[in-house]
Design an enzyme around this catalytic site. Structure first.
Site, PDB file in Angstrom:
ATOM      1  N   TYR A   1     -32.304  42.818 134.420  1.00 57.89           N
ATOM      2  CA  TYR A   1     -31.508  43.300 135.548  1.00 57.89           C
ATOM      3  C   TYR A   1     -30.831  42.067 136.099  1.00 57.89           C
ATOM      4  CZ  TYR A   1     -33.474  48.006 135.944  1.00 57.89           C
ATOM      5  OH  TYR A   1     -33.814  49.318 135.732  1.00 57.89           O
TER       6      TYR A   1
ATOM      7  N   ASP B   1     -26.866  50.569 133.402  1.00 59.95           N
ATOM      8  CA  ASP B   1     -26.748  51.942 133.922  1.00 59.95           C
ATOM      9  C   ASP B   1     -27.576  52.163 135.187  1.00 59.95           C
ATOM     10  OD1 ASP B   1     -29.273  51.815 132.851  1.00 59.95           O
ATOM     11  OD2 ASP B   1     -29.162  53.718 131.790  1.00 59.95           O
TER      12      ASP B   1
ATOM     13  N   HIS C   1     -31.359  55.904 130.863  1.00 64.44           N
ATOM     14  CA  HIS C   1     -32.487  55.424 131.643  1.00 64.44           C
ATOM     15  C   HIS C   1     -33.636  56.438 131.667  1.00 64.44           C
ATOM     16  CE1 HIS C   1     -32.722  51.705 134.061  1.00 64.44           C
ATOM     17  NE2 HIS C   1     -33.766  52.272 134.617  1.00 64.44           N
TER      18      HIS C   1
HETATM   19  C1  LIG Z   1     -41.098  54.563 135.122  1.00 60.69           C
HETATM   20  C2  LIG Z   1     -39.894  54.005 134.434  1.00 60.69           C
HETATM   21  C3  LIG Z   1     -39.485  52.727 134.731  1.00 60.69           C
HETATM   22  C4  LIG Z   1     -38.368  52.206 134.104  1.00 60.69           C
HETATM   23  N1  LIG Z   1     -38.016  50.927 134.368  1.00 60.69           N
HETATM   24  C5  LIG Z   1     -36.954  50.396 133.742  1.00 60.69           C
HETATM   25  C6  LIG Z   1     -36.600  49.051 133.975  1.00 60.69           C
HETATM   26  O1  LIG Z   1     -37.242  48.334 134.727  1.00 60.69           O
HETATM   27  N2  LIG Z   1     -35.506  48.589 133.328  1.00 60.69           N
HETATM   28  C7  LIG Z   1     -34.770  49.357 132.473  1.00 60.69           C
HETATM   29  O2  LIG Z   1     -33.782  48.886 131.908  1.00 60.69           O
HETATM   30  N3  LIG Z   1     -35.115  50.622 132.211  1.00 60.69           N
HETATM   31  C8  LIG Z   1     -36.177  51.148 132.818  1.00 60.69           C
HETATM   32  N4  LIG Z   1     -36.532  52.438 132.534  1.00 60.69           N
HETATM   33  C9  LIG Z   1     -35.812  53.194 131.497  1.00 60.69           C
HETATM   34  C10 LIG Z   1     -36.465  52.958 130.137  1.00 60.69           C
HETATM   35  O3  LIG Z   1     -36.200  51.661 129.664  1.00 60.69           O
HETATM   36  C11 LIG Z   1     -35.941  53.910 129.073  1.00 60.69           C
HETATM   37  O4  LIG Z   1     -34.536  53.838 129.040  1.00 60.69           O
HETATM   38  C12 LIG Z   1     -36.372  55.358 129.298  1.00 60.69           C
HETATM   39  O5  LIG Z   1     -37.669  55.427 129.803  1.00 60.69           O
HETATM   40  C13 LIG Z   1     -36.286  56.110 127.986  1.00 60.69           C
HETATM   41  O6  LIG Z   1     -36.582  57.441 128.176  1.00 60.69           O
HETATM   42  P1  LIG Z   1     -38.017  58.091 127.915  1.00 60.69           P
HETATM   43  O7  LIG Z   1     -38.848  57.717 129.097  1.00 60.69           O
HETATM   44  O8  LIG Z   1     -37.704  59.518 127.830  1.00 60.69           O
HETATM   45  O9  LIG Z   1     -38.536  57.499 126.634  1.00 60.69           O
HETATM   46  C14 LIG Z   1     -37.645  52.983 133.161  1.00 60.69           C
HETATM   47  C15 LIG Z   1     -38.066  54.274 132.866  1.00 60.69           C
HETATM   48  C16 LIG Z   1     -39.181  54.791 133.487  1.00 60.69           C
HETATM   49  C17 LIG Z   1     -39.620  56.168 133.140  1.00 60.69           C
END
Ligand SMILES: Cc1cc2nc3c(=O)[nH]c(=O)nc-3n(C[C@H](O)[C@H](O)[C@H](O)COP(=O)(O)O)c2cc1C
Ligand code: HEM
Length: 502
Positions: free
Chosen positions: A242, A270, A368
Site C-alpha cells: 500500500y 484498487d 479485493h
Molecule cells: C480480510 C481481508 C484483508 C485483506 N487485506 C488486504 C491487504 O491488506 N492488501 C491487499 O492488497 N489486499 C487485501 N485483501 C484482498 C486480498 O488480497 C485478495 O485480493 C482477496 O482476498 C481475494 O479474494 P478471496 O478472499 O475471495 O480469495 C484482503 C482481503 C480480505 C478478505
C-alpha cells in the site's frame, strides 16, 4: 530507563495527557491520539491503563517503534506492577464472545473431516471472534461483487479432451520465475493475528511445507521482519504494497522489504479508499450490545454525523496515496526498486493494457476479494457475510480474464496475468489457467484456515486444492499447466448461475 507506579500512570487518563501501558512499557500517546489510524477514542478507552490485550491482535510489534518518537517511550512499569498487571490479565472476566469462541475451538472437527475449502470456512465462521469474522468476511455495500466473483465461475464449462495420457500429471509452475508446487499463491490479506495468535507466520510455515508462495500484506499484524524470520532460508515471499501518500514513507517501506529479502512488489491500486463494509462497521456495536445486554436508542442531542464509518478497513488505508497514476507512480516505483512489480487490482481490459504499456512484470486481476459468498446458508449470506470488499459491482476477475483473452490476447505475452477472488475449487483454478492466467491467489481461504487450525490448516487447504487441481487437469486432458488451453473452456450464457449452491 525510568520505572513507573500504576497510580502515577493512571493520572494520565485524558485527551490532555494520555499514557498507556503495552507489554509493561509506558507510552505517552497524547500527541499521537489524533494521528492514530484507528481513531483517538479507541486509545482513550485505555488512557492511564494497560492496553496490551486490545493492542496485541491488531498491531505488529514494531508499530510503536516506527510511529512513536523516542521521547514518547517513557519507560517501564515497576516490577510489582508488572506482576499485578499479569494477574489482572489472567483473572479478567471473559466476554461472551470469547467464551463462545473457546467452546467452538474445543468442538471443531479433526482435519481429516475437512473435505473442501467450504468445510474449512464453516469451521472458521464458528471459531472466529465476532470482530474477526466481520472483518474477514465482509464486503462492500450489497456484497454483489463478492457473491458474483465465485458465481461467475459457474458460467465457464470445460470442453474436456479424452484419450490423452495423463498418468503423470504435474501441476507445478513458476510465478515471476519462482517455483510453485501448484498454480496458487496466498494473496496478501491484513491482520492474520485477529484469527490466530501466530498470525501470518502460520501461513509462512504452511506455504513453505507445501511449496507455494505467500504474498505478505502491508497491513500484516506481525512485522515484515518477524514474517521473514519464520521463512525457510530459500523460501520466496512477495510483498503487497500500500503506497503511502508521502513518497518518502513509501520509499522506506519498499527499502525495508527489499533489504529483508522479499522478492516482488504487488502494488495494490484498487483500495485507495475503503469500501463500505457494513458488517465490519457494525461489529463493535453488536459486541457492546451483547456484553451490556442493552440496545441504545436514539438521543436527539447526539449530532447526526457522530459515527465512524470507516471500520477496521477504513483505518487501515487512510494514509494511502489516492493520486497514483500510470505516468507518475510506475516510473517512481521502478526508480526505487529492482524487484519485479505486479499491479494488484486490475478490473478491466483497458487497464490490463495500460499496465503492459507501463512495463510492469505482472497484473493481478482482482477486486479485493469480492469473495465468493461464504459457503454458508443463503440466508446467512443475504444477512451479512457475502461480498467485493471495495467497489460493489466491479466485474468478477474471471470475466475480466475472459475478456482479455478475447479482446487483447497480446497482454498474456507481455506480462504474467494472475487472478484472485472467489476461488474455492481446483476447477476454478484450472479454468483460470485455461484462459491464460499464470496462477491464482486466495485471500480469505488462507485467513480462515490459519484461524481455525494454525499452520496445519494452511497445509490442509493447499493439499485439498492440489488434489482438486490434479484431478481436474487429468479430466480435461492435461499433463502439465502448459497443456491447459483456452479451447478447453467455454463461456456459456444458457446456464443460470449455480454457485454458490450451498
Ligand atoms: C480480510 C481481508 C484483508 C485483506 N487485506 C488486504 C491487504 O491488506 N492488501 C491487499 O492488497 N489486499 C487485501 N485483501 C484482498 C486480498 O488480497 C485478495 O485480493 C482477496 O482476498 C481475494 O479474494 P478471496 O478472499 O475471495 O480469495 C484482503 C482481503 C480480505 C478478505
Ligand atoms: C500507542 C498505543 C496504541 C493503542 C493503545 C492502540 C489501540 C488500538 C485499538 C484499541 C484499536 C481498535 C481496535 C478495534 O477496533 O477493535 C486500534 C486500531 C488500529 N491501530 Fe492502534 N493503538 C496504538 C498504537 C498504534 C500505532 C503506533 C499504530 C501504527 C500506525 C496503530 C495502528 C492502528 C490501526 C491501523 C488500527 C485499525 C485497525 C482496526 O481498527 O482494527 N495503532 N488501535
Amino acid at each position: 530507563m525510568r520505572s513507573y507506579k500504576l497510580q502515577d500512570i493512571a493520572k494520565h487518563d485524558s485527551e490532555r495527557s494520555c499514557w498507556v501501558i503495552i507489554h509493561n512499557k509506558v507510552y505517552d500517546v497524547t500527541d499521537f491520539l489524533h494521528e492514530h489510524p484507528g481513531g483517538a477514542s479507541v486509545i482513550l478507552k485505555y488512557a492511564g491503563k494497560d492496553a496490551t490485550l486490545a493492542y496485541e491482535p491488531i498491531h505488529p510489534p514494531d508499530a510503536l517503534d516506527k510511529h512513536l518518537s523516542p521521547s514518547q517511550h517513557l519507560g517501564n512499569v515497576e516490577a510489582d506492577a508488572a506482576q499485578a498487571l499479569e494477574e489482572e490479565r489472567q483473572s479478567r472476566r471473559k466476554t461472551k464472545d470469547e467464551i463462545r469462541t473457546e467452546e467452538a475451538h474445543k468442538r471443531k472437527p479433526p482435519l481429516s473431516r475437512i473435505l473442501s475449502l467450504a468445510d474449512m470456512e464453516k469451521v472458521a465462521s464458528q471459531v472466529l471472534s465476532h470482530k474477526a469474522w466481520a472483518y474477514y468476511s465482509s464486503a462492500a455495500d450489497e456484497e454483489i461483487t463478492h457473491l458474483e466473483n465465485a458465481r461467475a465461475f459457474s458460467r465457464f464449462f470445460f470442453r474436456a479432451r479424452v484419450m490423452r495420457p495423463v498418468g503423470e500429471c504435474d501441476p507445478s509452475t513458476t510465478i515471476l520465475g519462482y517455483q510453485s508446487a501448484i498454480p496458487v499463491f496466498v494473496s496478501g490479506a491484513a491482520l492474520a493475528k485477529l484469527g490466530h495468535p501466530k498470525g501470518e507466520v502460520n501461513i509462512t510455515r504452511g506455504a513453505w511445507k507445501e511449496g507455494i508462495i505467500q504474498m505478505v500484506s502491508s497491513n500484516a499484524s506481525l512485522s515484515y521482519t518477524e514474517i521473514m524470520a519464520a521463512a525457510a532460508p530459500s523460501q520466496v515471499l512477495f510483498f503487497q504494497l500500500y503506497k503511502n501518500k508521502d513518497d518518502s514513507v513509501a520509499v522506506e517501506r519498499v527499502r525495508e522489504v527489499e533489504r529483508l529479502g522479499y522478492r516482488a512488489i504487488f502494488l495494490t491500486v484498487d483500495a485507495i479508499v475503503a469500501g463500505n463494509r457494513e458488517a465490519d462497521i457494525r461489529s463493535p456495536w453488536t459486541l457492546e450490545d451483547q456484553e451490556s445486554g442493552t440496545i441504545p436508542v436514539w438521543d436527539e442531542n447526539v449530532p447526526v454525523d457522530e459515527v465512524n464509518l470507516g471500520g477496521t478497513a477504513g483505518a487501515l488505508v487512510n494514509r494511502d496515496d489516492k493520486d497514483m497514476t500510470w505516468e507518475k507512480t510506475i516510473p517512481w516505483l521502478r526508480s526505487i526498486t529492482k524487484l519485479p512489480i505486479v499491479i494488484k487490482g486490475i478490473q478491466c481490459v483497458e487497464d490490463a493494457v495500460a499496465a503492459a504499456d507501463a512495463g510492469v512484470d505482472g497484473i493481478l486481476l482482482s477486486n479485493h476479494g469480492g469473495n465468493s459468498t461464504s459457503m454458508l446458508s443463503s440466508v446467512a449470506r443475504f444477512n451479512q457475510d457475502i461480498a467485493g470488499r471495495q467497489l460493489d459491482y466491479s466485474l468478477p476477475p474471471i470475466e475480466v480474464l475472459h475478456r482479455i483473452r478475447l479482446e487483447r490476447p497480446d497482454v498474456f505475452d507481455r506480462l504474467e496475468v494472475y487472478i484472485d477472488g472467489g476461488i474455492y475449487r481446483g476447477t476454478d483454478v484450472v479454468k483460470a489457467l485455461c484462459l491464460g492466467a499464470r496462477a491464482v491467489g486466495l485471500g480469505r481461504a488462507f485467513l480462515y484456515a490459519q484461524s481455525a487450525y494454525g499452520e496445519a490448516g494452511v497445509i490442509k487447504i493447499t493439499q485439498l486444492l492440489k488434489r482438486e487441481i490434479v484431478t481436474a487437469m487429468r479430466l480435461v486432458g492435461a499433463r502439465n499447466v502448459a497443456e491447459l488451453k483456452s479451447e478447453m473452456v467455454e463461456r456459456v450464457d444458457w446456464q443460470p448461475l449455480l454457485r454458490p449452491k450451498l
